[in-house]
Design a protein around this motif. Structure first.
Motif, PDB file in Angstrom:
ATOM      1  N   UNK A   1       0.860  -1.183   0.000  1.00  0.00           N
ATOM      2  CA  UNK A   1       0.000   0.000   0.000  1.00  0.00           C
ATOM      3  C   UNK A   1       0.894   1.230   0.000  1.00  0.00           C
ATOM      4  N   UNK A   2       0.602   2.171  -0.900  1.00  0.00           N
ATOM      5  CA  UNK A   2       1.293   3.461  -0.920  1.00  0.00           C
ATOM      6  C   UNK A   2       0.362   4.488  -0.271  1.00  0.00           C
TER       7      UNK A   2
ATOM      8  N   UNK B   1      -2.332   3.889  14.525  1.00  0.00           N
ATOM      9  CA  UNK B   1      -1.333   3.443  15.492  1.00  0.00           C
ATOM     10  C   UNK B   1       0.083   3.435  14.923  1.00  0.00           C
ATOM     11  N   UNK B   2       0.227   3.632  13.646  1.00  0.00           N
ATOM     12  CA  UNK B   2       1.563   3.640  13.036  1.00  0.00           C
ATOM     13  C   UNK B   2       2.264   4.951  13.356  1.00  0.00           C
ATOM     14  N   UNK B   3       3.539   4.896  13.727  1.00  0.00           N
ATOM     15  CA  UNK B   3       4.271   6.136  14.039  1.00  0.00           C
ATOM     16  C   UNK B   3       4.410   7.006  12.797  1.00  0.00           C
ATOM     17  N   UNK B   4       4.239   8.291  12.978  1.00  0.00           N
ATOM     18  CA  UNK B   4       4.293   9.220  11.845  1.00  0.00           C
ATOM     19  C   UNK B   4       5.693   9.364  11.267  1.00  0.00           C
ATOM     20  N   UNK B   5       6.700   9.022  12.052  1.00  0.00           N
ATOM     21  CA  UNK B   5       8.086   9.163  11.585  1.00  0.00           C
ATOM     22  C   UNK B   5       8.569   7.954  10.787  1.00  0.00           C
ATOM     23  N   UNK B   6       7.787   6.917  10.725  1.00  0.00           N
ATOM     24  CA  UNK B   6       8.215   5.697  10.027  1.00  0.00           C
ATOM     25  C   UNK B   6       8.036   5.861   8.519  1.00  0.00           C
ATOM     26  N   UNK B   7       9.005   5.357   7.774  1.00  0.00           N
ATOM     27  CA  UNK B   7       8.924   5.376   6.313  1.00  0.00           C
ATOM     28  C   UNK B   7       8.169   4.171   5.782  1.00  0.00           C
ATOM     29  N   UNK B   8       8.057   3.105   6.599  1.00  0.00           N
ATOM     30  CA  UNK B   8       7.355   1.898   6.170  1.00  0.00           C
ATOM     31  C   UNK B   8       6.913   1.131   7.402  1.00  0.00           C
TER      32      UNK B   8
ATOM     33  N   UNK C   1       2.715  -4.454   3.633  1.00  0.00           N
ATOM     34  CA  UNK C   1       3.705  -3.398   3.796  1.00  0.00           C
ATOM     35  C   UNK C   1       3.126  -2.080   3.289  1.00  0.00           C
ATOM     36  N   UNK C   2       3.162  -1.063   4.152  1.00  0.00           N
ATOM     37  CA  UNK C   2       2.621   0.239   3.796  1.00  0.00           C
ATOM     38  C   UNK C   2       3.742   1.265   3.803  1.00  0.00           C
ATOM     39  N   UNK C   3       3.925   1.938   2.658  1.00  0.00           N
ATOM     40  CA  UNK C   3       4.943   2.982   2.525  1.00  0.00           C
ATOM     41  C   UNK C   3       4.337   4.329   2.888  1.00  0.00           C
TER      42      UNK C   3
ATOM     43  N   UNK D   1      11.195   5.280  -2.935  1.00  0.00           N
ATOM     44  CA  UNK D   1      10.973   4.030  -2.197  1.00  0.00           C
ATOM     45  C   UNK D   1       9.994   3.114  -2.927  1.00  0.00           C
ATOM     46  N   UNK D   2       9.153   3.674  -3.804  1.00  0.00           N
ATOM     47  CA  UNK D   2       8.238   2.844  -4.579  1.00  0.00           C
ATOM     48  C   UNK D   2       8.991   1.901  -5.525  1.00  0.00           C
ATOM     49  N   UNK D   3      10.150   2.350  -6.009  1.00  0.00           N
ATOM     50  CA  UNK D   3      10.936   1.526  -6.927  1.00  0.00           C
ATOM     51  C   UNK D   3      11.621   0.362  -6.229  1.00  0.00           C
ATOM     52  N   UNK D   4      11.708   0.414  -4.923  1.00  0.00           N
ATOM     53  CA  UNK D   4      12.401  -0.644  -4.175  1.00  0.00           C
ATOM     54  C   UNK D   4      11.479  -1.774  -3.718  1.00  0.00           C
TER      55      UNK D   4
END
Length: 268
Positions: free
Chosen positions: A209-210, A223-230, A237-239, A261-264
């Motif tokens: 999910x993007x 609940x996901x931390x705002x500072x996380x990239x993924x 997996x959510x980017x 990061x979408x390309x990875x």
């Protein structure tokens, strides 16, 4: 006998002057009875040996040539016999040559995701419209809070250009990316529809999910931390990406850099 009288003897005068020619009896004896001179006895056996040795030196390879000539016809006859046996074999016993069409073709990998797609009419609007375009090639959902508004007929032109550019930047096959809203637009504000969003993720077997914007994250993954990239939620997996209203103000190169990061992602 004196050599001086030999010419007279050879001319037939031995009968006229027989008495006057001493030693004529010795000349009349057969040649085989006369003893050979010592030098002649030694020279006679040597000469034939030298001649034979010379003959051998002159023809050292004659036996090998003859042997080669004798072997070649047999080898050719054997080869012709094997060829004849192959021609006489029945048709059903002959192995046909390999053809390109008989070679095993590489098996195509079936696209990931659930091949049994839900009925598009089972979703409310505007999800039903998007569901009718989803194919088994689906790999990832893209969502953002303003998507409900863009699907209501009040789409923002700059946001549309932004996502068209990012989709081309990804270079994925058609159908690999699908938008799936997490909100609806009532004309004045957004209504959270995170439950329908996650139901669609589960129904289509999406594993990526993007999520564009922190506001979107607060709706579908509070609940996901705002500072996380993924982050990973229930095996998905959510980017975390920048808000589209911020990205649309940047040059194309910067937009692609912030979404690299979408390309990875291990898609396909």
């Amino acid at each position: 006998m004196l050599e001086s009288v030999r010419p007279w003897y050879q001319n037939g005068l031995q009968y006229v002057f027989k008495d006057a020619m001493p030693g004529i009896e010795e000349l009349e004896k057969p040649t085989r009875q006369r003893p050979a001179a010592p030098e002649a006895r030694q020279a006679k056996p040597v000469q034939p040996n030298l001649e034979r040795q010379h003959f051998r030196n002159q023809q050292p390879s004659a036996p090998q040539q003859n042997q080669s000539v004798q072997q070649n016809p047999g080898h050719q006859a054997n080869h012709q016999s094997v060829a004849g046996q192959q021609q006489q074999r029945p048709l059903f016993d002959r192995t046909p040559p390999a053809k390109p069409s008989r070679r095993p073709q590489p098996q195509s990998v079936p696209p990931q995701g659930n091949p049994c797609l839900p009925d598009p009419n089972s979703w409310p609007a505007p999800w039903s419209t998007l569901a009718s375009r989803i194919t088994p090639r689906l790999q990832i959902f893209w969502t953002y809070a303003q998507l409900g508004q863009d699907l209501s007929g009040q789409a923002d032109t700059e946001r549309r250009k932004l996502f068209q550019s990012l989709i081309g930047y990804m270079g994925l096959p058609k159908g690999a990316i699908s938008f799936w809203p997490c909100t609806t637009w009532d004309g004045s504000g957004y209504e959270n529809k995170a439950d329908i969003f996650w139901k669609g993720v589960e129904s289509y077997g999406v594993k990526f999910v993007a999520c564009f914007g922190d506001h979107t994250r607060s709706l579908i993954a509070p609940d996901a931390p705002s500072s996380s990239a993924s982050v990973h939620i229930n095996g998905v997996q959510m980017l975390m990406l920048q808000d589209p209203d911020f990205l649309k103000t940047l040059p194309v190169e910067e937009q692609q850099l912030l979404c690299i990061s979408l390309l990875r992602l291990p898609l396909f």
